[in-house]
Design a protein around this motif. Sequence first.
Motif, short mmCIF file in Angstrom:
data_model
loop_
_atom_site.label_atom_id
_atom_site.label_comp_id
_atom_site.label_asym_id
_atom_site.label_seq_id
_atom_site.Cartn_x
_atom_site.Cartn_y
_atom_site.Cartn_z
N PRO A 87 9.70 33.26 40.03
CA PRO A 87 9.48 33.14 38.65
C PRO A 87 10.81 32.26 38.11
O PRO A 87 11.69 32.40 38.82
CB PRO A 87 9.50 34.35 38.15
N ARG A 88 10.67 31.71 37.11
CA ARG A 88 12.07 31.11 36.39
C ARG A 88 13.00 32.15 36.01
O ARG A 88 14.14 32.19 36.21
CB ARG A 88 11.69 30.21 35.16
N ALA A 89 12.31 33.35 35.31
CA ALA A 89 13.23 34.49 35.00
C ALA A 89 12.26 35.64 34.90
O ALA A 89 11.39 35.60 34.88
CB ALA A 89 13.91 34.05 33.48
N VAL A 90 13.01 36.69 34.92
CA VAL A 90 12.47 38.05 35.06
C VAL A 90 12.80 38.93 33.76
O VAL A 90 14.23 39.00 33.51
CB VAL A 90 12.76 38.98 36.42
N LEU A 91 11.92 39.30 33.00
CA LEU A 91 12.29 40.08 31.59
C LEU A 91 11.93 41.49 31.99
O LEU A 91 10.80 41.52 32.69
CB LEU A 91 11.31 39.40 30.64
N ALA A 133 17.48 34.68 40.55
CA ALA A 133 16.81 34.53 39.02
C ALA A 133 17.20 35.25 38.23
O ALA A 133 17.97 36.26 38.47
CB ALA A 133 15.39 34.59 39.34
N THR A 186 16.64 39.63 32.78
CA THR A 186 16.89 40.07 31.24
C THR A 186 16.49 41.18 30.83
O THR A 186 15.36 41.38 30.87
CB THR A 186 16.63 38.66 30.47
N TRP A 233 11.84 31.31 24.57
CA TRP A 233 11.88 30.31 25.68
C TRP A 233 10.86 30.84 26.74
O TRP A 233 10.23 30.05 27.64
CB TRP A 233 13.03 30.00 26.22
N ALA A 234 10.41 31.97 26.75
CA ALA A 234 9.36 32.90 27.66
C ALA A 234 8.13 32.07 27.58
O ALA A 234 7.33 32.19 26.59
CB ALA A 234 9.50 34.07 27.33
N ASP A 269 7.37 32.83 33.79
CA ASP A 269 8.41 33.96 33.64
C ASP A 269 7.32 35.11 33.82
O ASP A 269 6.19 35.20 34.01
CB ASP A 269 8.86 33.82 32.22
N CYS A 319 2.78 34.71 30.09
CA CYS A 319 3.80 35.42 31.25
C CYS A 319 2.80 36.41 32.08
O CYS A 319 1.74 36.94 31.57
CB CYS A 319 4.57 36.07 30.37
#
Length: 377
Positions: free
Chosen positions: A53-57, A80, A83, A104-105, A109, A135
């Motif tokens: 993933p691009r980012a992990v929330l 990665a 946040t 941006w999510a 993500d 997501c």
Amino acid sequence: MLDESLLDAPEALGRADRRGLLRGAAEAGARVRTAARHATEAGLADLRPDGRPRAVLIAGPGTAATGVADLLTALAGASAPVTRLHPTGVAPAAGALRWTLPGWAGSVDLLLIATTDGSEPGLAVLAEQAYRRGCTVVAVAPERSPLSEAVGAAHGLVVPMAKAPYQEYDDSASASPGALWALLTPLLVLLDKVGLISAAPEELQKVADRLDHTAERCGPAIATYSNPAKTLAAELADSLPLIWTEGAAAGPAGRRFAAVLAELAGRPALVAELPMALPAHGVLLSGAFAAGADPEDFFRDRVEEQQALHARVVLLRDRPGGGLTAAPAARELALSHDTAVSELEPEEGGELETLAELLAVTDFATAYLALASGGRS
């Protein structure tokens, strides 16, 4: 005041432990094994992701979710960005909390939801929002909770929160020893599958074994003189712990230690990472919290007075001695101000193993401090 005699009275400790703090810490290894099995049964072990993933929330209430986010951030490193979505609301209650995805999510993500409650409407709304944005949503929550149903309706994946075998106590409090591992373990399995961290089944088995081994060393039947957790609890009595951490995994372990000391034992603590802990906390060693600080007459009657808090350094490290380290400077600064130092360093092993040991010893120490000082047991 700490009742040190209680520390070496296992039966009395058991009677006082109405919240199951010691039992929760002792069953952490079993909780890891159960949570790993739940993750497999939910299908996480069979995932074949197309890429990272691009980012992990990460979203969730309380100390456990905060600790999970902190630990995953440290373990993922530069793989990665991780946040934590901080909740807002008028009160720390399930119905009052709200979470919002960043603007941006989107579809590249990953949203992780971790909760020991499962009744938070705000998390259900967040899962629906993530679904609309594309997501991927994975939640760890109590089985058959409202959140589990909401995540399922949003085409997300739910892993039931693991309970310890034969569990007879309620560990829904997010700072309880078992809650962290119940929420963290399935997410370790998931992030291993997507290539962000290394947490293969054999590594999780080693984590469970290390937790069991630490429970044997720190259990109520082990005398204080040979029990690192009881020793640490006794050393922290009537002190303001300055928790100085060194190493990537020790940072979140130290921050969790400070959080559970406050929430479970009612004890304040300050935490900072070396080497910047030295200038950040150095003035506390020579001010009102210094070991010799006493602004009043030395000869006055103190029998009826509450014991003043004095600083005590707790040096928490996740790597063996040697190499580039600020530990000697930390010891020198503390001892030059007549400040005692407690040190905690795990046995050798993998990153997850050493992290597990630090968390287990500090969980046991918090439990002993809460029980022997007459806290909210």
